[in-house]
Structure formats: structure tokens, C-alpha cells
Design an enzyme around this catalytic site. Structure first.
Site, short mmCIF file in Angstrom:
data_model
loop_
_atom_site.label_atom_id
_atom_site.label_comp_id
_atom_site.label_asym_id
_atom_site.label_seq_id
_atom_site.Cartn_x
_atom_site.Cartn_y
_atom_site.Cartn_z
N THR A 82 0.71 -1.06 -0.04
CA THR A 82 0.07 -0.04 -0.12
C THR A 82 0.81 1.21 0.18
OG1 THR A 82 0.03 0.15 2.41
CG2 THR A 82 -1.84 -1.36 1.20
N GLY A 83 0.73 2.23 -1.14
CA GLY A 83 1.45 3.41 -1.05
C GLY A 83 1.51 4.53 -0.48
N HIS A 281 -7.04 -5.08 -6.94
CA HIS A 281 -6.61 -3.94 -6.29
C HIS A 281 -7.69 -3.25 -5.20
CE1 HIS A 281 -2.95 -1.52 -7.36
NE2 HIS A 281 -3.47 -0.49 -6.69
C1 LIG Z 1 -4.44 3.12 0.36
C2 LIG Z 1 -4.22 1.83 -0.35
C3 LIG Z 1 -2.87 2.02 -1.33
C4 LIG Z 1 -2.59 0.74 -2.19
N1 LIG Z 1 -1.46 0.89 -2.84
C5 LIG Z 1 -0.93 -0.04 -3.72
C6 LIG Z 1 0.06 0.28 -4.31
O1 LIG Z 1 0.88 0.86 -4.39
N2 LIG Z 1 0.59 -0.99 -5.14
C7 LIG Z 1 -0.22 -2.24 -5.59
O2 LIG Z 1 0.08 -2.93 -6.14
N3 LIG Z 1 -1.14 -2.19 -4.58
C8 LIG Z 1 -1.72 -1.18 -3.80
N4 LIG Z 1 -2.96 -1.32 -3.36
C9 LIG Z 1 -3.66 -2.61 -3.45
C10 LIG Z 1 -3.58 -3.59 -2.34
O3 LIG Z 1 -2.09 -4.08 -2.54
C11 LIG Z 1 -4.35 -4.71 -2.28
O4 LIG Z 1 -4.35 -5.25 -3.64
C12 LIG Z 1 -5.84 -4.56 -1.78
O5 LIG Z 1 -5.62 -3.33 -0.63
C13 LIG Z 1 -6.18 -5.64 -1.25
O6 LIG Z 1 -7.69 -5.30 -0.77
P1 LIG Z 1 -8.25 -5.11 0.76
O7 LIG Z 1 -7.77 -3.58 0.91
O8 LIG Z 1 -9.84 -5.36 0.60
O9 LIG Z 1 -7.49 -6.07 1.41
C14 LIG Z 1 -3.24 -0.22 -2.28
C15 LIG Z 1 -4.43 -0.34 -1.42
C16 LIG Z 1 -4.78 0.73 -0.64
C17 LIG Z 1 -6.16 0.39 0.12
#
Ligand SMILES: Cc1cc2nc3c(=O)[nH]c(=O)nc-3n(C[C@H](O)[C@H](O)[C@H](O)COP(=O)(O)O)c2cc1C
Length: 413
Positions: A82-83, A281
């Protein structure tokens, strides 16, 4: 006493986080794309899946541990990239990496990071992967080579290439709140500052809510200065050519994150991919795709055991984890849940979320009749739509390969 010690589930941790954070910041974490249909469906799909417990098994003790590419993990729950961790905590990625290590969990560091990669690696343990957004000019192999060498040198041992971000999804909460990627919080976003004194004082001191995605994979300490870029520059289409270039350069396991259809899997495996991450995502990119757990069985069938299949999206309960494992996932990732914990109580909150999920997995396994995750098999899941007559005959037992039948039956249409 920090309230995070007393919450009994992820939903309650979410509530703590919601109270701690200014609304636009909470929205960044919580939101999905467009009408947030896929975001909701991720949850609904888990809620609809039903168990068929296997009674009379010896479950006096349960073993939640797994092995992933030779890495021993305490449970199948891993922390997704999560970025934006710095939006909710001043020590952001450092705190998450340390909490993951303490809990024996895997943490995937995102390309967008507010701390240099080697500092995050030093704070964490061995179970540290890196999520890659290829540099904008990835056709420039020298640039990609430098990035990958830097990530490897910093101590990350597997790479998850995210492929579902050709552009940033249409997150209307952020548009309404006038927040763009890369996230920059401004005083006008904190109109309700007095309600969130702790967050606000860190913000005013410049410790939080800024610097997101500034460092990226170009860790200052690695001195790859020429490669400095911002997360926004990293959001661009990834092609099969990019995948091939990354595969050729990266010496460790390479996973692809964002797979939502089975027919791509043979080609991915043919290209040398070592793992598939079924992900939408967290509903933040393309709205209108199915829930990940609905796609999972068809992907598991297509992959046919050649590489591990992992899943994320909507995991909020230990029972969800067990459902995903039963349907063929080797492990799962959580995104928002650990950010709730981080917002509520830093690394201790992240650890609390992992502990709560582990406890729920343990109870679920015991009640299902499973002593280890190897016992968590597809027959524990009831085929959706089976009639009472079929149920009485036992026809609801899913035969191998897992829910291929249900996938054909329309779950993944
Ligand atoms: C605030 C936020 C930032 C995220 N940033 C990225 C990222 O930079 N790169 C990426 O591959 N996935 C990113 N994701 C997706 C997560 O890796 C993941 O796929 C997703 O949060 C899973 O679903 P969940 O939040 O219901 O557990 C992000 C998700 C959130 C909530």
C-alpha cells in the site's frame, strides 16, 4: 490503554481508524473506483460462501503455518503493498515492516514509499518482498536494471509486478476531496482538525501526510539519484515486453499481481512467472470486475499446481482466509485491514490485526475439523446454489478440481 488492544475484530479496528483520521485521509484508504461495486462485491462474495464442517477430526492442536518459496510464515495472512502508509502514521513503512517481522508475516513493500527501501528492509525481517511499478521508461533496460539491482541489493527477495494500473482508477471520493495521486494532504483537507488531535499534531509537525511516494524504489541511501521519480510517474501501462524484461533481470521469484482471468495464466507461467496474485486492487482500479474469490477457482484450475496462487481483496475475517485457502489460494494478502491497525496504534495495531485474524483462522479450522492448512480442502465449501435434495445426497461436496464446476456454473461469468 490504547483502544486498539481491546478491539475484537477488524471491523472495530476500522472504526478506530475512522475516528483517528481526517475524513479525506480515511477516504483515500477506504475508497474504491466509480460506484465501488467491485469493492463491495469482494466482501459480499466472502459472505455468501458457506462451509461444510468435517466432524470428528482430531483438532486438539492446529497449525496455521505455511511455506512460501522456502519462506516459513506463521500464517497464510500477508501484508499487501500500500503506497500511502505515511498518511496514517509517521513511521509508516518502517512500522509495518517491523510489525510483520514480529508476527512472522510477509510484507510486500510498495514502490511508493516514504522511507528508503534499505531502511524499511533493516526494520523488517527476511519475509520482505517488493511490489514493482516499472519505471516510466522501462524500455530503457539500463534504468530498469538499476531499479531491480537496487531492490535486490536492499534485501528484497521476491518481486510482485502489479499489472492492473495502466492509469489510476477513478476514485471519486478522492476527486470530491480534491486529492490526487501522489497524495498530498493540505491544511484544507483537515477542516475537522480538532476532532483528530493526534493525527493533526503529527501533520502540523510535518511527520505525516506528506512525502508519500517521494522516494519510490529510488532509495536515497542506494544513491540511484538519476532514477528519482514520483509514484505518479510510475503509474502507466505494463506490457508483455515489460514483463519479459523484468523476468530477465530479476534473479528471485517473480509474481504478477492483478490477475482476474484464468486464460492468461498458462502464458504467464510460460514467461517464467513464479506466482499468480488474483487481485482487483481492492476495488480501486477497474470497477465492475468480479470479486476476487469468485475468480479464484478458475485461476487455480488453469494454473494446475504449477505455481502458487495467492489472493487479495475483501479479507476481513479469519474465516475469509480459510475460504480462500479451501478454494486453492496458498496465502492471502490484506491491504486496508493493516492500515486500520497502523492508523489506530502503529505497529502494535498492525500486530493486533494479524493476531485477531490468526485467532479467527484457528477457531475456524478447529470447527471445520482441520488440524493444518493441508486439511483445508475444497470439500469444506458448499457449492453455491445446490438444492436441498442435492445437499441431502451429498452432491454438494465439491470434487477436484475445486470449484471448477461452480466456475462453469456461472460464478465467474
Ligand atoms: C491505500 C491503498 C494503497 C494501495 N497502494 C497500492 C500500491 O501502491 N501498489 C499495489 O500494487 N497495490 C496497492 N494497493 C492494493 C493492495 O495491494 C491490495 O491489492 C488491496 O488493498 C487488497 O484489498 P483489501 O484492501 O480489501 O485487503 C493499495 C490499496 C490501498 C487500500
Amino acid at each position: 490503554v490504547n483502544g486498539a488492544d481491546r478491539v475484537v475484530n477488524v471491523l472495530e479496528m476500522r472504526e478506530l481508524a475512522r475516528r483517528r483520521l481526517p475524513r479525506p485521509v480515511f477516504d483515500i484508504i477506504e475508497g474504491g473506483a466509480d460506484d465501488e461495486i467491485s469493492l463491495r462485491d469482494n466482501r459480499r462474495a466472502f459472505e455468501r460462501i458457506q462451509f461444510r464442517p468435517r466432524p470428528l477430526a482430531d483438532v486438539a492442536s492446529r497449525d496455521l503455518s505455511i511455506d512460501l518459496f522456502g519462506l516459513p510464515l506463521a500464517s497464510p495472512v500477508c501484508l499487501a503493498p500500500t503506497g500511502a502508509a505515511r498518511l496514517v502514521h509517521p513511521r509508516a513503512e518502517l512500522e509495518v515492516a517491523r510489525a510483520a517481522d514480529a508476527a512472522g508475516a510477509l510484507y510486500v513493500q510498495a514502490t511508493g514509499t516514504s522511507f528508503p527501501l534499505d531502511e524499511v528492509a533493516a526494520a523488517g525481517g527476511d519475509a520482505l518482498w517488493f511490489q514493482l511499478y516499472t519505471p516510466a521508461r522501462s524500455a530503457d533496460t539500463a534504468e530498469l536494471d538499476a531499479v531491480i539491482a537496487g531492490v535486490w541489493a536492499a534485501g528484497y527477495r521476491a518481486l510482485a509486478l502489479t499489472i492492473d494500473t495502466a492509469v489510476t482508477g477513478n476514485r471519486e471520493r478522492d476527486r470530491r476531496n480534491r486529492i490526487a495521486v501522489p497524495y498530498r494532504i493540505r491544511p484544507r483537507h483537515v477542516a475537522d482538525a480538532l476532532v483528530h488531535p493526534r493525527w493533526t499534531s503529527e501533520f502540523l509537525r510535518g511527520n505525516i501526510g506528506s512525502g508519500i511516494g517521494r522516494t519510490g524504489y529510488m532509495a536515497n541511501a542506494l544513491k540511484i539519484r538519476a532514477l528519482e521519480s514520483r509514484l505518479s510517474a510510475s503509474i502507466h501501462p505494463v506490457t508483455w515486453d515489460d514483463l519479459r524484461r523484468v523476468r530477465a533481470l530479476w534473479p528471485g521469484p517473480l509474481l504478477v499481481k492483478g490477475i482476474m482471468r484464468p486464460d492468461e495464466c498458462p502464458r504467464l507461467i510460460g514467461e517464467g512467472v513464479d506466482g499468480i496474485i488474483v487481485s482487483n486492487h481492492g476495488g480501486r482500479q477497474l470497477d465492475g470486475v468480479p470479486a476476487t474469490v469468485e475468480v479464484l477457482p478458475s485461476v487455480v484450475e488453469a494454473v494446475a499446481g504449477q505455481v502458487p496462487v495467492l489472493l487479495d481483496g475483501g479479507i476481513r475475517r479469519g474465516a475469509d482466509v480459510v475460504k480462500a485457502v479451501a478454494l486453492g489460494a496458498r496465502a492471502v494478502f490484506i491491504g486496508r485491514p493493516y492500515l486500520y491497525g497502523l492508523a489506530a496504534a502503529g505497529g502494535a495495531g498492525v500486530q493486533r490485526v494479524l493476531r485477531l485474524l490468526a485467532e479467527e483462522i484457528d477457531i475456524t479450522m478447529a470447527l471445520l475439523g482441520c488440524a493444518s492448512l493441508a486439511d483445508v480442502t475444497p470439500d469444506l465449501i458448499r457449492t453455491p446454489g445446490a438444492s436441498p435434495v442435492e445437499l441431502a445426497r451429498g452432491a454438494h461436496a465439491v470434487s477436484a478440481p475445486p470449484v471448477a464446476a461452480s466456475a462453469r456454473g456461472g460464478m465467474t461469468k
